[in-house]
Design a protein around this motif. Structure first.
Motif, short mmCIF file in Angstrom:
data_model
loop_
_atom_site.label_atom_id
_atom_site.label_comp_id
_atom_site.label_asym_id
_atom_site.label_seq_id
_atom_site.Cartn_x
_atom_site.Cartn_y
_atom_site.Cartn_z
N VAL A 1 -31.56 14.81 -11.21
CA VAL A 1 -30.69 15.69 -10.43
C VAL A 1 -30.45 15.09 -9.04
N ALA A 2 -31.49 14.56 -8.42
CA ALA A 2 -31.36 13.95 -7.10
C ALA A 2 -30.36 12.80 -7.12
N ILE B 1 -37.52 19.51 -2.78
CA ILE B 1 -37.75 20.56 -3.78
C ILE B 1 -38.73 20.05 -4.85
N VAL C 1 -33.24 17.37 -2.63
CA VAL C 1 -33.76 17.56 -3.99
C VAL C 1 -35.17 16.99 -4.10
N LEU D 1 -35.90 16.37 -12.07
CA LEU D 1 -35.53 16.53 -10.67
C LEU D 1 -35.09 15.21 -10.02
N VAL E 1 -26.82 14.11 -7.58
CA VAL E 1 -26.39 14.69 -6.31
C VAL E 1 -26.02 13.57 -5.32
#
Length: 173
Positions: free
Chosen positions: A149-150, A53, A50, A146, A153
């Motif tokens: 999200v990382a 990304i 992530v 992000l 995850v």
């Protein structure tokens, strides 16, 4: 239990003793430490994807891991980004899984991956402040989203490994 014959009660007592001895077994404790480290490695690997990304859209730079090397004053002696990432990986593999293991019964969720997702979201609050590097506008929004999200995850990966090994009879996680 008055209706239970003494030999059955004795068997049940022996089961209780043998399961409590399992918690005192050094081999079991070390195995659970390895499980935690494996979960942290899986979670950090997923988190890194992530981050890559996020770097590709300009919201995060992997060079920001050099901050950790700078905090130790080792930038003149080691490759700053690589060493910073190794420190980050070590944190993801050892202290965070240990904290997760000790807090997971108090986290919301009915499975370890869901509990891990909440754990990762809580960890994000420190990361988002520590690694902020003057992003503004859309870049700041992408950075916040992000990196969240990382961390979610990471928690899902950590929790999934814990969940896998939780049902195994030789593990006391």
């Amino acid at each position: 239990m008055p209706d239970t014959p003494p030999d059955i009660q004795e068997t049940q007592d022996n089961d209780v003793v043998s399961s409590s001895e399992e918690f005192d077994n050094l081999r079991g404790i070390l195995a659970d430490g390895v499980i935690g480290a494996a979960g942290g490695l899986v979670g950090t690997a997923m988190m890194t994807v992530v981050f890559l990304i996020a770097q590709s859209v300009g919201a995060f730079a992997l060079t920001d891991f050099a901050i950790l090397t700078e905090l130790l004053g080792l930038t003149a002696y080691v490759p700053a980004v690589l060493f910073g990432f190794v420190i980050f990986l070590g944190g993801g593999m050892f202290p965070w899984p240990l904290l997760f293991a000790s807090l997971k019964t108090y986290l919301p969720g009915e499975s370890s991956p869901i509990e891990g997702a909440f754990f990762g979201a809580a960890m994000w609050t420190g990361f988002v402040l520590a690694f902020y590097t003057d992003q503004t506008g859309l870049s700041l929004v992408l950075y916040a989203v992000l990196t969240l999200v990382a961390h979610v995850v990471y928690g899902l990966g950590l929790g999934a490994v814990f969940d896998y090994f939780e049902s195994r009879p030789d593990s006391i996680v």
